[in-house]
Design an enzyme around this catalytic site. Structure first.
Site, PDB file in Angstrom:
ATOM      1  N   GLY A 214     -93.743  59.369 -55.871  1.00  0.00           N
ATOM      2  CA  GLY A 214     -93.413  60.743 -55.471  1.00  0.00           C
ATOM      3  C   GLY A 214     -93.448  61.669 -56.671  1.00  0.00           C
ATOM      4  O   GLY A 214     -92.997  61.304 -57.750  1.00  0.00           O
TER       5      GLY A 214
ATOM      6  N   THR B 258     -88.054  60.420 -61.624  1.00  0.00           N
ATOM      7  CA  THR B 258     -87.691  60.423 -60.205  1.00  0.00           C
ATOM      8  C   THR B 258     -86.531  61.375 -59.989  1.00  0.00           C
ATOM      9  O   THR B 258     -85.592  61.413 -60.797  1.00  0.00           O
ATOM     10  CB  THR B 258     -87.293  59.046 -59.633  1.00  0.00           C
ATOM     11  OG1 THR B 258     -86.707  59.243 -58.343  1.00  0.00           O
ATOM     12  CG2 THR B 258     -86.316  58.272 -60.485  1.00  0.00           C
TER      13      THR B 258
ATOM     14  N   ASP C 222     -84.505  60.935 -57.775  1.00  0.00           N
ATOM     15  CA  ASP C 222     -83.380  60.098 -57.330  1.00  0.00           C
ATOM     16  C   ASP C 222     -82.483  59.641 -58.489  1.00  0.00           C
ATOM     17  O   ASP C 222     -81.362  59.206 -58.265  1.00  0.00           O
ATOM     18  CB  ASP C 222     -83.898  58.848 -56.595  1.00  0.00           C
ATOM     19  CG  ASP C 222     -84.466  59.181 -55.226  1.00  0.00           C
ATOM     20  OD1 ASP C 222     -84.457  60.369 -54.857  1.00  0.00           O
ATOM     21  OD2 ASP C 222     -84.917  58.254 -54.517  1.00  0.00           O
TER      22      ASP C 222
ATOM     23  N   ARG D 175     -68.495  77.088 -38.754  1.00  0.00           N
ATOM     24  CA  ARG D 175     -69.219  75.880 -38.332  1.00  0.00           C
ATOM     25  C   ARG D 175     -69.091  74.757 -39.356  1.00  0.00           C
ATOM     26  O   ARG D 175     -68.747  74.980 -40.511  1.00  0.00           O
ATOM     27  CB  ARG D 175     -70.726  76.191 -38.212  1.00  0.00           C
ATOM     28  CG  ARG D 175     -71.101  76.935 -36.976  1.00  0.00           C
ATOM     29  CD  ARG D 175     -72.551  77.341 -37.071  1.00  0.00           C
ATOM     30  NE  ARG D 175     -73.007  77.942 -35.820  1.00  0.00           N
ATOM     31  CZ  ARG D 175     -74.074  78.720 -35.722  1.00  0.00           C
ATOM     32  NH1 ARG D 175     -74.800  79.007 -36.790  1.00  0.00           N
ATOM     33  NH2 ARG D 175     -74.427  79.208 -34.555  1.00  0.00           N
TER      34      ARG D 175
ATOM     35  N   ARG E  38     -88.240  68.410 -54.341  1.00  0.00           N
ATOM     36  CA  ARG E  38     -89.219  67.848 -55.279  1.00  0.00           C
ATOM     37  C   ARG E  38     -90.156  68.905 -55.855  1.00  0.00           C
ATOM     38  O   ARG E  38     -90.839  68.655 -56.851  1.00  0.00           O
ATOM     39  CB  ARG E  38     -90.053  66.771 -54.566  1.00  0.00           C
ATOM     40  CG  ARG E  38     -89.316  65.490 -54.271  1.00  0.00           C
ATOM     41  CD  ARG E  38     -90.088  64.272 -54.728  1.00  0.00           C
ATOM     42  NE  ARG E  38     -91.418  64.204 -54.229  1.00  0.00           N
ATOM     43  CZ  ARG E  38     -91.818  63.398 -53.246  1.00  0.00           C
ATOM     44  NH1 ARG E  38     -90.955  62.612 -52.649  1.00  0.00           N
ATOM     45  NH2 ARG E  38     -93.066  63.372 -52.870  1.00  0.00           N
TER      46      ARG E  38
HETATM   47  O1  F6P Z   1     -88.743  58.655 -54.696  1.00  0.00           O
HETATM   48  C1  F6P Z   1     -88.379  59.955 -54.556  1.00  0.00           C
HETATM   49  C2  F6P Z   1     -88.293  60.367 -53.103  1.00  0.00           C
HETATM   50  O2  F6P Z   1     -88.234  61.779 -53.081  1.00  0.00           O
HETATM   51  C3  F6P Z   1     -87.128  59.760 -52.319  1.00  0.00           C
HETATM   52  O3  F6P Z   1     -85.916  60.438 -52.519  1.00  0.00           O
HETATM   53  C4  F6P Z   1     -87.643  59.874 -50.901  1.00  0.00           C
HETATM   54  O4  F6P Z   1     -87.053  58.915 -50.063  1.00  0.00           O
HETATM   55  C5  F6P Z   1     -89.113  59.632 -51.041  1.00  0.00           C
HETATM   56  O5  F6P Z   1     -89.450  59.964 -52.372  1.00  0.00           O
HETATM   57  C6  F6P Z   1     -89.962  60.413 -50.078  1.00  0.00           C
HETATM   58  O6  F6P Z   1     -91.279  60.053 -50.255  1.00  0.00           O
HETATM   59  P1  F6P Z   1     -92.555  60.745 -49.591  1.00  0.00           P
HETATM   60  O7  F6P Z   1     -92.769  62.068 -50.278  1.00  0.00           O
HETATM   61  O8  F6P Z   1     -93.666  59.802 -49.856  1.00  0.00           O
HETATM   62  O9  F6P Z   1     -92.246  60.943 -48.134  1.00  0.00           O
END
Ligand code: F6P
Length: 342
Positions: free
Chosen positions: A11, A125, A127, A162, A275
């Site tokens: 990713g 990443t 994450d 909410r 991202r």
């Molecule tokens: O590895 C980073 C990440 O953004 C994760 O948080 C997420 O689960 C995954 O990639 C999503 O991947 P894709 O863009 O391939 O759907």
């Protein structure tokens, strides 16, 4: 003249272009030729490359994504993939490869190192779940984006009285959820590391309302699971690294909360917004430092190793150890977040 190849896999995340720029600038200063390999391991299987000179990296520092493109291709899952990688490595006349990626891309890098390909790893990443590095670049930008989104959800939640559920990324580790939750003042944070007790979540919300609050913000990581459940996915199909496409836990939580508390509930899935976009200053600096260090490691033949951040120092660590086990959320940090629940 010695030649370095560089690829970005998995990713994308903000900060990849600062790494590429740093590798090219430092590499050229050191007398190397730099070759960009397109779309991660796919480019090395297909011999799809682009020369990287000063002009190629001019102006890319603030750009999100990666100018090299990326993919989730696993050479070990492609017929003859590893042989092609080795063959093209030779054909291109490479002396070293810098692989920029997360657990999957660097997992492949580990195996290739064991097969004699000289690889240096650079951890990325959003994450933030790679071991042996305090941070991966990309995380800080994603964290800031998620925090801004939670701030925005606050004002509309408060106006409409909410419950707002924000689903953030985080497959196995809830770093974005915890840190954005703390920064954004979340009332409950749910992470993959801890099973969701929906009864407890609803009690926390009710307790909060009983002290006069008329809205609540719940942050949930996409990889969080109910006590007796599994991942909630968008489709069951696995990618070449064995991952499913996550997404949907926010909807499930929201439905349960509304049913059990009677409070009107809405869901926002932040998804790839986290991202995309320009890297934060922190990620630009970290990516730049990682890129420069990676070239120094090539120069010193430190193969099979990964650049890493330890405190405020850039060091190198064993790539296999860094990718062997994931770095999950520090429970001391989660305890701090819990002080503000309810
Ligand atoms: O590895 C980073 C990440 O953004 C994760 O948080 C997420 O689960 C995954 O990639 C999503 O991947 P894709 O863009 O391939 O759907």
């Amino acid at each position: 003249m010695a030649k370095i190849g560089i690829l970005t896999g998995g990713g994308d995340c903000p900060g990849l272009n600062p790494v590429i720029r740093a590798v090219v600038r430092k590499g050229l200063n050191e007398g190397y030729t730099i070759v960009g390999i397109k779309n991660g391991w796919k480019g090395l299987i297909e011999n799809d490359t682009v020369p990287l000179d000063l002009a190629a990296v001019s102006g890319i520092l603030p750009k999100g994504g990666t100018i090299l493109g990326t993919s989730r291709t696993n050479p070990y899952k492609k017929e003859g993939g590893v042989e092609k990688v080795k063959e093209n490595f030779k054909k291109l006349g490479l002396d070293a490869l810098i692989a920029v990626g997360g657990e999957d891309t660097l997992g492949v890098a580990t195996k290739l190192t064991q097969e004699g390909i000289p690889v240096v790893g650079v951890p990325k990443t959003i994450d933030n779940d790679l071991s042996n590095t305090d941070y991966t670049f990309g995380f800080d930008t994603a964290l800031n984006t998620a925090t801004e989104c939670i701030d925005r959800l606050h004002t509309t939640a408060e106006s409409h009285h909410r419950i707002m559920v924000a689903e953030v990324m985080g497959r196995h580790a809830g770093w974005i959820a915890v840190e954005a939750g703390i920064a954004g003042g979340a009332d409950v944070i749910l992470i993959p590391e801890l099973p969701i007790d929906i009864k407890e979540v609803c009690e926390t919300i009710k307790k909060r309302h009983s002290r006069g609050k008329t809205f609540s913000i719940i942050v949930v990581a996409e990889g969080a699971q109910f006590k007796e459940g599994d991942f909630i996915t968008q489709e069951k199909k696995l990618d070449e690294f064995g991952h499913v496409r996550l997404g949907g836990i926010g909807e499930s939580i929201a439905a349960e909360i509304e049913k059990r508390t009677g409070y009107e509930t809405r869901v926002t899935v932040l998804g790839h917004i986290q991202r995309g976009g320009t890297p934060s200053a922190f990620d630009r600096v970290l990516g730049t430092r990682f890129g420069v260090k990676a070239v120094e490691m090539v120069k010193n033949k430190k193969f099979g190793r990964m650049v890493a951040l330890a405190g405020n120092k850039i060091i190198d660590v064993n790539i296999q150890e860094a990718t062997g086990t994931l770095k999950t959320v520090d429970m001391e940090l989660y305890e701090i977040a819990k002080v503000f629940f309810g």
